[in-house]
Design a protein around this motif. Sequence first.
Motif, PDB file in Angstrom:
ATOM      1  N   GLY A  20      10.834   4.497   0.848  1.00 46.52           N
ATOM      2  CA  GLY A  20      11.037   5.300   2.055  1.00 46.52           C
ATOM      3  C   GLY A  20      10.205   4.818   3.227  1.00 46.52           C
ATOM      4  O   GLY A  20      10.715   4.690   4.347  1.00 46.52           O
ATOM      5  N   MET A  21       8.925   4.509   2.984  1.00 48.61           N
ATOM      6  CA  MET A  21       8.049   4.122   4.084  1.00 48.61           C
ATOM      7  C   MET A  21       8.452   2.783   4.700  1.00 48.61           C
ATOM      8  O   MET A  21       8.500   2.639   5.919  1.00 48.61           O
ATOM      9  CB  MET A  21       6.596   4.057   3.623  1.00 48.61           C
ATOM     10  CG  MET A  21       5.616   3.849   4.765  1.00 48.61           C
ATOM     11  SD  MET A  21       3.890   3.890   4.248  1.00 48.61           S
ATOM     12  CE  MET A  21       3.723   5.593   3.721  1.00 48.61           C
ATOM     13  N   THR A  22       8.750   1.801   3.861  1.00 44.70           N
ATOM     14  CA  THR A  22       9.100   0.488   4.411  1.00 44.70           C
ATOM     15  C   THR A  22      10.472   0.514   5.084  1.00 44.70           C
ATOM     16  O   THR A  22      10.670  -0.140   6.111  1.00 44.70           O
ATOM     17  CB  THR A  22       9.059  -0.604   3.325  1.00 44.70           C
ATOM     18  OG1 THR A  22       9.752  -0.150   2.172  1.00 44.70           O
ATOM     19  CG2 THR A  22       7.654  -0.964   2.956  1.00 44.70           C
ATOM     20  N   THR A  23      11.389   1.274   4.528  1.00 42.72           N
ATOM     21  CA  THR A  23      12.700   1.406   5.164  1.00 42.72           C
ATOM     22  C   THR A  23      12.540   2.068   6.526  1.00 42.72           C
ATOM     23  O   THR A  23      13.145   1.632   7.520  1.00 42.72           O
ATOM     24  CB  THR A  23      13.659   2.214   4.268  1.00 42.72           C
ATOM     25  OG1 THR A  23      13.802   1.535   3.013  1.00 42.72           O
ATOM     26  CG2 THR A  23      15.027   2.377   4.905  1.00 42.72           C
ATOM     27  N   LEU A  24      11.700   3.081   6.606  1.00 42.67           N
ATOM     28  CA  LEU A  24      11.476   3.797   7.861  1.00 42.67           C
ATOM     29  C   LEU A  24      10.831   2.890   8.910  1.00 42.67           C
ATOM     30  O   LEU A  24      11.308   2.811  10.049  1.00 42.67           O
ATOM     31  CB  LEU A  24      10.614   5.032   7.599  1.00 42.67           C
ATOM     32  CG  LEU A  24      10.524   6.071   8.693  1.00 42.67           C
ATOM     33  CD1 LEU A  24      11.889   6.634   9.047  1.00 42.67           C
ATOM     34  CD2 LEU A  24       9.592   7.199   8.255  1.00 42.67           C
TER      35      LEU A  24
ATOM     36  N   PHE B  33       5.125  -6.188   2.173  1.00 40.97           N
ATOM     37  CA  PHE B  33       4.449  -6.949   1.119  1.00 40.97           C
ATOM     38  C   PHE B  33       3.731  -6.032   0.129  1.00 40.97           C
ATOM     39  O   PHE B  33       3.812  -6.238  -1.081  1.00 40.97           O
ATOM     40  CB  PHE B  33       3.407  -7.912   1.718  1.00 40.97           C
ATOM     41  CG  PHE B  33       3.947  -9.251   2.125  1.00 40.97           C
ATOM     42  CD1 PHE B  33       4.673 -10.042   1.240  1.00 40.97           C
ATOM     43  CD2 PHE B  33       3.719  -9.734   3.406  1.00 40.97           C
ATOM     44  CE1 PHE B  33       5.161 -11.277   1.623  1.00 40.97           C
ATOM     45  CE2 PHE B  33       4.208 -10.973   3.799  1.00 40.97           C
ATOM     46  CZ  PHE B  33       4.928 -11.745   2.907  1.00 40.97           C
ATOM     47  N   ILE B  34       3.052  -5.010   0.638  1.00 43.59           N
ATOM     48  CA  ILE B  34       2.154  -4.221  -0.215  1.00 43.59           C
ATOM     49  C   ILE B  34       2.833  -2.999  -0.829  1.00 43.59           C
ATOM     50  O   ILE B  34       2.945  -2.892  -2.050  1.00 43.59           O
ATOM     51  CB  ILE B  34       0.888  -3.799   0.569  1.00 43.59           C
ATOM     52  CG1 ILE B  34       0.201  -5.010   1.187  1.00 43.59           C
ATOM     53  CG2 ILE B  34      -0.058  -3.015  -0.338  1.00 43.59           C
ATOM     54  CD1 ILE B  34      -0.195  -6.115   0.220  1.00 43.59           C
ATOM     55  N   PHE B  35       3.303  -2.065  -0.018  1.00 43.60           N
ATOM     56  CA  PHE B  35       3.815  -0.808  -0.569  1.00 43.60           C
ATOM     57  C   PHE B  35       5.278  -0.924  -0.984  1.00 43.60           C
ATOM     58  O   PHE B  35       5.638  -0.619  -2.120  1.00 43.60           O
ATOM     59  CB  PHE B  35       3.617   0.319   0.449  1.00 43.60           C
ATOM     60  CG  PHE B  35       3.692   1.716  -0.130  1.00 43.60           C
ATOM     61  CD1 PHE B  35       3.498   1.980  -1.473  1.00 43.60           C
ATOM     62  CD2 PHE B  35       3.947   2.787   0.702  1.00 43.60           C
ATOM     63  CE1 PHE B  35       3.567   3.271  -1.986  1.00 43.60           C
ATOM     64  CE2 PHE B  35       4.016   4.093   0.209  1.00 43.60           C
ATOM     65  CZ  PHE B  35       3.823   4.322  -1.135  1.00 43.60           C
TER      66      PHE B  35
END
Length: 193
Positions: free
Chosen positions: A18-22, A42-44
Amino acid sequence: MSEVKIGNPAVVGLGGFGMTTLILQFHNLGWCGIGPVLWLGFIFGGTAQLIAGMLEFRTGNNFGFCAFSGYGAFWISLCFYVVFGTNADLTSQYGVLKLTGHDLGFFLVVWTIFTAILFIAAMKHHGVLAWIFLTLLLGFLGLDVKELAGSKAIGTLAAWDLIVCALLAWYLMAHVIFAEAGINLPVGKPWIK
């Protein structure tokens, strides 16, 4: 001897997804630069989601194993694509691999097919998971058109669709976390019995 309760790796997988897509959609809409996308990717979204997928393997959840490991690898490969490749929208200082928007389009097409397969399975689980994969599939289709046909308008629609997808992933993450505290968020019935 009692069994030791283990945590549900889906909370990290859904959180990272969710966070990277956002943040990528914030970038696609011109609200932020590429730096936050790469670090989170890269990380989450990449590493942590990949680990969540490996932990899903231990629970016997093939869907979670495939989805989290797959999209973790997606984020890592996309970040490497941006760092080491070049195209009209994303310029790399390294330029090790000369990649075009057309190449990015085909990179996205194979992920669209991967997502379509998971969408079919998601419809058998519950409504929220089906909505996540439907919005993800529509988002990938939009990005395919943006990169292969050069349609910025479709790319903007895809970004808004993928923001909904990211928020749905966080909703499902909250569902899993809150359930442990006795708070039951509805997820809806499966779309296919």
